[in-house]
Design a protein around this motif. Structure first.
Motif, short mmCIF file in Angstrom:
data_model
loop_
_atom_site.label_atom_id
_atom_site.label_comp_id
_atom_site.label_asym_id
_atom_site.label_seq_id
_atom_site.Cartn_x
_atom_site.Cartn_y
_atom_site.Cartn_z
N GLY A 144 2.99 -6.62 -5.37
CA GLY A 144 3.50 -6.56 -4.00
C GLY A 144 3.64 -5.14 -3.51
O GLY A 144 3.37 -4.84 -2.34
N ALA A 145 4.06 -4.23 -4.40
CA ALA A 145 4.19 -2.83 -4.02
C ALA A 145 2.82 -2.22 -3.71
O ALA A 145 2.67 -1.49 -2.73
N VAL A 146 1.83 -2.54 -4.53
CA VAL A 146 0.47 -2.03 -4.28
C VAL A 146 -0.05 -2.54 -2.95
O VAL A 146 -0.67 -1.79 -2.18
N ALA A 147 0.22 -3.81 -2.63
CA ALA A 147 -0.23 -4.36 -1.34
C ALA A 147 0.42 -3.62 -0.18
O ALA A 147 -0.23 -3.32 0.84
N ALA A 148 1.73 -3.32 -0.31
CA ALA A 148 2.42 -2.59 0.76
C ALA A 148 1.86 -1.17 0.90
O ALA A 148 1.68 -0.67 2.02
N ILE A 149 1.57 -0.53 -0.21
CA ILE A 149 0.99 0.81 -0.17
C ILE A 149 -0.40 0.78 0.45
O ILE A 149 -0.74 1.63 1.28
N ASP A 150 -1.20 -0.20 0.08
CA ASP A 150 -2.55 -0.33 0.64
C ASP A 150 -2.50 -0.52 2.15
O ASP A 150 -3.30 0.06 2.89
N SER A 151 -1.55 -1.34 2.62
CA SER A 151 -1.43 -1.57 4.05
C SER A 151 -1.08 -0.28 4.78
O SER A 151 -1.69 0.06 5.81
N ARG A 152 -0.12 0.47 4.25
CA ARG A 152 0.26 1.74 4.87
C ARG A 152 -0.87 2.75 4.77
O ARG A 152 -1.10 3.54 5.69
N PHE A 153 -1.60 2.73 3.67
CA PHE A 153 -2.74 3.63 3.48
C PHE A 153 -3.79 3.40 4.56
O PHE A 153 -4.34 4.36 5.14
N ARG A 154 -4.07 2.14 4.87
CA ARG A 154 -5.07 1.85 5.91
C ARG A 154 -4.60 2.36 7.27
O ARG A 154 -5.39 2.87 8.07
N GLU A 155 -3.30 2.22 7.55
CA GLU A 155 -2.75 2.74 8.81
C GLU A 155 -2.93 4.26 8.88
O GLU A 155 -3.31 4.81 9.92
N MET A 156 -2.64 4.93 7.77
CA MET A 156 -2.76 6.39 7.76
C MET A 156 -4.21 6.84 7.86
O MET A 156 -4.52 7.84 8.51
N ARG A 157 -5.10 6.12 7.21
CA ARG A 157 -6.52 6.48 7.30
C ARG A 157 -7.03 6.30 8.73
O ARG A 157 -7.84 7.11 9.20
#
Length: 332
Positions: A178-191
């Motif tokens: 779940g933490a990795v999924a949250a990080i991935d989601s924020r990563f896409r926003e930042m990218r």
């Protein structure tokens, strides 16, 4: 080499803390201080800080002290950290003397505070377990070994009034996945923001280049790989759950990096500011027969030799069975 002085320094640095031994209140104060102001003066004492406390941070610290006093609760500090050993440090994935110096330094700092707060002091070291493979390629088993050693070290420096604990923030997301999924989601926003002209801070890029795990036989990471790692780390650090735990809740956040908001900037040991989990601890000669702890980048620390030592912490990590020595150097 004064071997007796080195062994005396190791004995001092690895000794169990003496319960109930606190720094006395200095005399001669021109005006009586309230309990909040007295404790705030200890928390923000200049001998421990590496930069000034801005008015907003000081107000935040005073409010959290007042709440702890009113509740009769320990004064709690949040210490966000990586939760792993930097892959390019000699002891990786195990901890080394850097962590011993760090936690001992925090313990001595806490002793100057706990004598003025009967409920004691609690350090909560927060990290994300099981997400590092997604961020910088550290294998899960390597983090497990590091955390196990650190937990044993924290127990050594804890007692009824001053305690250290590890807090895995991945549990707030139901676990690592779940933490990795949250990080991935924020990563896409930042990218996406980068595509609109934003940029990754140079310090974050430098940190990612240093911390990416790789075998010595592997090629140097590309600029794109380093930027992606830096951005994933920034995504993790930006998660609201992490920020709420470390700085927006009841805890006083401690940082070893200058400039963080609502954070108390302390040294990682008496002589250094380098983050311990990406550094290496050495004993450095002062040129006058004494040896002082210092935390440096182990790849370029200029270590002059090692000495095998015996002490109560020697089973915590293989790296603690000998101590790196340095005959002099530059600030950490």
């Amino acid at each position: 080499m004064n071997e007796a002085a080195i062994r005396a320094a190791i004995a001092r640095l690895t000794a169990a803390p003496a319960a109930g031994v606190f720094e006395p209140t200095p005399g001669g104060s021109p005006e009586p201080m309230s309990p909040v102001e007295r404790l705030a003066a200890r928390v923000c004492a200049r001998q421990w800080r590496r930069s000034r406390v801005d008015p907003q941070t000081l107000a935040d610290i005073r409010a959290k002290i007042a709440a702890a006093i009113e509740a009769g609760a320990p004064l709690e500090f949040a210490v966000p950290f990586g939760g792993y050993k930097g892959a390019l440090q000699p002891s990786a994935p195990e901890l080394d003397w850097a962590e011993v110096f760090w936690i001992g330094h925090l313990r001595r700092y806490a002793e100057t505070v706990a004598g003025h707060h009967a409920a004691g002091v609690l350090f909560s070291l927060s990290y994300f377990h099981g997400v590092l493979g997604d961020i910088n390629g550290v294998p899960p088993g390597d983090q497990d070994r590091y955390v196990a050693g650190l937990r044993a070290l924290l127990a050594r420096f804890s007692d009824a009034l001053i305690a250290f604990r590890l807090v895995d923030l991945s549990t707030q997301f139901g676990g690592a996945a779940g933490a990795v999924a949250a990080i991935d989601s924020r990563f896409r926003e930042m990218r996406a923001a980068l595509a609109d002209g934003a940029s990754v801070p140079p310090l974050a890029v430098h940190s990612a280049a240093r911390n990416l795990a790789r075998d010595v036989s592997e090629a140097v990471p590309t600029a794109e790989e380093i930027e992606a790692s830096a951005l994933r780390c920034a995504a993790m650090e930006s998660l609201e759950e992490r920020r709420c735990f470390n700085k927006y809740g009841p805890r006083i956040q401690i940082t070893h990096i200058r400039g963080a908001s609502l954070s108390l900037h302390l040294g990682s040991c008496a002589t250094s500011i380098m983050q311990p989990w990406v550094g290496t601890g050495v004993l450095e000669s002062d040129g006058q027969g004494q040896w002082r702890p210092r935390i440096l980048n182990g790849r370029i620390a200029g270590i002059d030799g090692h000495l095998a030592v015996r002490h109560p912490l020697e089973e915590v990590s293989p790296a603690l069975r000998c101590v790196p020595l340095r005959n002099g150097g530059v600030p950490g």
